[in-house]
Motif scaffolding. Structure first.
Motif, PDB file in Angstrom:
ATOM      1  N   LEU A  72       5.008  -5.884 -19.981  1.00 45.29           N
ATOM      2  CA  LEU A  72       3.437  -6.155 -19.445  1.00 45.29           C
ATOM      3  C   LEU A  72       3.636  -6.759 -18.075  1.00 45.29           C
ATOM      4  O   LEU A  72       2.601  -6.575 -17.168  1.00 45.29           O
ATOM      5  CB  LEU A  72       2.722  -6.851 -20.213  1.00 45.29           C
ATOM      6  CG  LEU A  72       2.201  -6.235 -21.624  1.00 45.29           C
ATOM      7  CD1 LEU A  72       1.551  -7.419 -22.683  1.00 45.29           C
ATOM      8  CD2 LEU A  72       1.108  -5.157 -21.335  1.00 45.29           C
ATOM      9  N   LEU A  73       4.573  -7.618 -17.763  1.00 48.14           N
ATOM     10  CA  LEU A  73       4.704  -8.267 -16.672  1.00 48.14           C
ATOM     11  C   LEU A  73       5.964  -7.678 -15.831  1.00 48.14           C
ATOM     12  O   LEU A  73       6.844  -7.047 -16.153  1.00 48.14           O
ATOM     13  CB  LEU A  73       5.151  -9.624 -16.750  1.00 48.14           C
ATOM     14  CG  LEU A  73       4.343 -10.521 -17.607  1.00 48.14           C
ATOM     15  CD1 LEU A  73       5.044 -12.150 -17.962  1.00 48.14           C
ATOM     16  CD2 LEU A  73       3.073 -10.686 -16.947  1.00 48.14           C
ATOM     17  N   ILE A  74       5.597  -7.815 -14.348  1.00 53.40           N
ATOM     18  CA  ILE A  74       6.672  -7.111 -13.530  1.00 53.40           C
ATOM     19  C   ILE A  74       7.756  -7.955 -13.480  1.00 53.40           C
ATOM     20  O   ILE A  74       7.639  -9.075 -13.641  1.00 53.40           O
ATOM     21  CB  ILE A  74       6.043  -7.046 -11.866  1.00 53.40           C
ATOM     22  CG1 ILE A  74       7.116  -6.331 -10.952  1.00 53.40           C
ATOM     23  CG2 ILE A  74       5.807  -8.520 -11.553  1.00 53.40           C
ATOM     24  CD1 ILE A  74       6.490  -5.852  -9.818  1.00 53.40           C
ATOM     25  N   ALA A  75       8.974  -7.414 -13.435  1.00 55.80           N
ATOM     26  CA  ALA A  75      10.193  -8.071 -13.570  1.00 55.80           C
ATOM     27  C   ALA A  75      11.296  -7.367 -12.870  1.00 55.80           C
ATOM     28  O   ALA A  75      11.234  -6.058 -13.123  1.00 55.80           O
ATOM     29  CB  ALA A  75      10.705  -8.643 -14.717  1.00 55.80           C
ATOM     30  N   VAL A  76      12.394  -7.695 -12.438  1.00 53.98           N
ATOM     31  CA  VAL A  76      13.637  -7.111 -12.155  1.00 53.98           C
ATOM     32  C   VAL A  76      14.000  -6.334 -13.223  1.00 53.98           C
ATOM     33  O   VAL A  76      14.049  -6.565 -14.362  1.00 53.98           O
ATOM     34  CB  VAL A  76      14.676  -7.770 -11.651  1.00 53.98           C
ATOM     35  CG1 VAL A  76      15.920  -7.082 -11.118  1.00 53.98           C
ATOM     36  CG2 VAL A  76      14.172  -8.800 -10.176  1.00 53.98           C
ATOM     37  N   GLY A  77      14.143  -4.939 -12.939  1.00 54.93           N
ATOM     38  CA  GLY A  77      14.706  -4.170 -14.091  1.00 54.93           C
ATOM     39  C   GLY A  77      13.393  -3.300 -14.867  1.00 54.93           C
ATOM     40  O   GLY A  77      13.502  -2.200 -15.282  1.00 54.93           O
ATOM     41  N   ASN A  78      12.099  -3.761 -14.357  1.00 52.58           N
ATOM     42  CA  ASN A  78      10.795  -3.063 -14.773  1.00 52.58           C
ATOM     43  C   ASN A  78      10.618  -2.111 -13.742  1.00 52.58           C
ATOM     44  O   ASN A  78       9.484  -1.218 -13.910  1.00 52.58           O
ATOM     45  CB  ASN A  78       9.759  -3.876 -14.889  1.00 52.58           C
ATOM     46  CG  ASN A  78       9.961  -4.679 -16.448  1.00 52.58           C
ATOM     47  OD1 ASN A  78      10.738  -4.419 -17.271  1.00 52.58           O
ATOM     48  ND2 ASN A  78       8.915  -5.343 -16.895  1.00 52.58           N
ATOM     49  N   GLN A  79      11.209  -2.061 -12.557  1.00 54.68           N
ATOM     50  CA  GLN A  79      10.650  -1.411 -11.475  1.00 54.68           C
ATOM     51  C   GLN A  79      11.576   0.086 -11.600  1.00 54.68           C
ATOM     52  O   GLN A  79      12.736   0.145 -12.014  1.00 54.68           O
ATOM     53  CB  GLN A  79      10.978  -1.833 -10.103  1.00 54.68           C
ATOM     54  CG  GLN A  79       9.991  -3.268 -10.117  1.00 54.68           C
ATOM     55  CD  GLN A  79      10.265  -4.072  -8.787  1.00 54.68           C
ATOM     56  OE1 GLN A  79      11.222  -3.770  -8.089  1.00 54.68           O
ATOM     57  NE2 GLN A  79       9.536  -4.751  -8.365  1.00 54.68           N
ATOM     58  N   GLU A  80      10.833   1.031 -11.324  1.00 56.07           N
ATOM     59  CA  GLU A  80      11.457   2.457 -11.226  1.00 56.07           C
ATOM     60  C   GLU A  80      12.012   2.706  -9.852  1.00 56.07           C
ATOM     61  O   GLU A  80      12.253   1.930  -9.224  1.00 56.07           O
ATOM     62  CB  GLU A  80      10.477   3.480 -11.557  1.00 56.07           C
ATOM     63  CG  GLU A  80       9.846   3.425 -12.920  1.00 56.07           C
ATOM     64  CD  GLU A  80       8.872   4.419 -13.309  1.00 56.07           C
ATOM     65  OE1 GLU A  80       8.699   4.694 -14.543  1.00 56.07           O
ATOM     66  OE2 GLU A  80       8.483   5.166 -12.413  1.00 56.07           O
ATOM     67  N   ARG A  81      12.876   3.928  -9.733  1.00 55.67           N
ATOM     68  CA  ARG A  81      13.517   4.388  -8.601  1.00 55.67           C
ATOM     69  C   ARG A  81      12.998   3.735  -7.310  1.00 55.67           C
ATOM     70  O   ARG A  81      13.564   3.321  -6.379  1.00 55.67           O
ATOM     71  CB  ARG A  81      13.453   5.895  -8.791  1.00 55.67           C
ATOM     72  CG  ARG A  81      14.673   6.155  -9.938  1.00 55.67           C
ATOM     73  CD  ARG A  81      14.516   7.714 -10.014  1.00 55.67           C
ATOM     74  NE  ARG A  81      13.436   8.564 -10.252  1.00 55.67           N
ATOM     75  CZ  ARG A  81      12.738   8.242 -11.707  1.00 55.67           C
ATOM     76  NH1 ARG A  81      13.400   7.934 -12.424  1.00 55.67           N
ATOM     77  NH2 ARG A  81      11.677   9.052 -11.616  1.00 55.67           N
ATOM     78  N   ASP A  82      11.585   4.218  -7.179  1.00 50.46           N
ATOM     79  CA  ASP A  82      11.143   3.930  -5.847  1.00 50.46           C
ATOM     80  C   ASP A  82      10.595   2.342  -5.725  1.00 50.46           C
ATOM     81  O   ASP A  82      10.069   2.181  -4.398  1.00 50.46           O
ATOM     82  CB  ASP A  82       9.759   4.703  -5.692  1.00 50.46           C
ATOM     83  CG  ASP A  82      10.059   6.257  -5.932  1.00 50.46           C
ATOM     84  OD1 ASP A  82      11.213   6.430  -5.409  1.00 50.46           O
ATOM     85  OD2 ASP A  82       9.228   6.966  -6.229  1.00 50.46           O
TER      86      ASP A  82
END
Length: 91
Positions: A72-82
């Motif tokens: 639910l929260l943004i975190a390093v590793g939750n971000q996709e390729r772009d």
């Protein structure tokens, strides 16, 4: 303001029930409430990660017990390729 409160309730619920995979496509805003959909990861929210150092193991143990695993929260590793935010509440 009410949506933020309800999002916090959803986050606490996701953490308590060990729900993961709640990215932007699995959380729908419905007025004052986020609606959690596609809960195939109910009770499965603790990823089995392979690490090589004691520091990494300790870090993963801390993260495994945190609300970050819900998605639910943004975190390093939750971000996709772009590098875009695909977290459930802010994506």
């Amino acid at each position: 303001m009410r949506y933020s409160f309800n999002a916090g309730v959803a986050l606490a619920l996701a953490h308590r029930l060990a729900i993961s995979d709640l990215h932007v496509e699995n959380v729908l805003p419905a007025g004052e409430r986020p609606v959690l959909v596609d809960l195939e990861c109910l009770g499965n929210g603790r990823p089995n990660l392979f690490t090589s150092t004691v520091t990494e193991v300790a870090r993963e143990e801390i993260l495994d017990r945190s609300v970050i695993t819900s998605g639910l929260l943004i975190a390093v590793g939750n971000q996709e390729r772009d590098g875009r935010d695909d977290s459930g509440l802010t994506g």
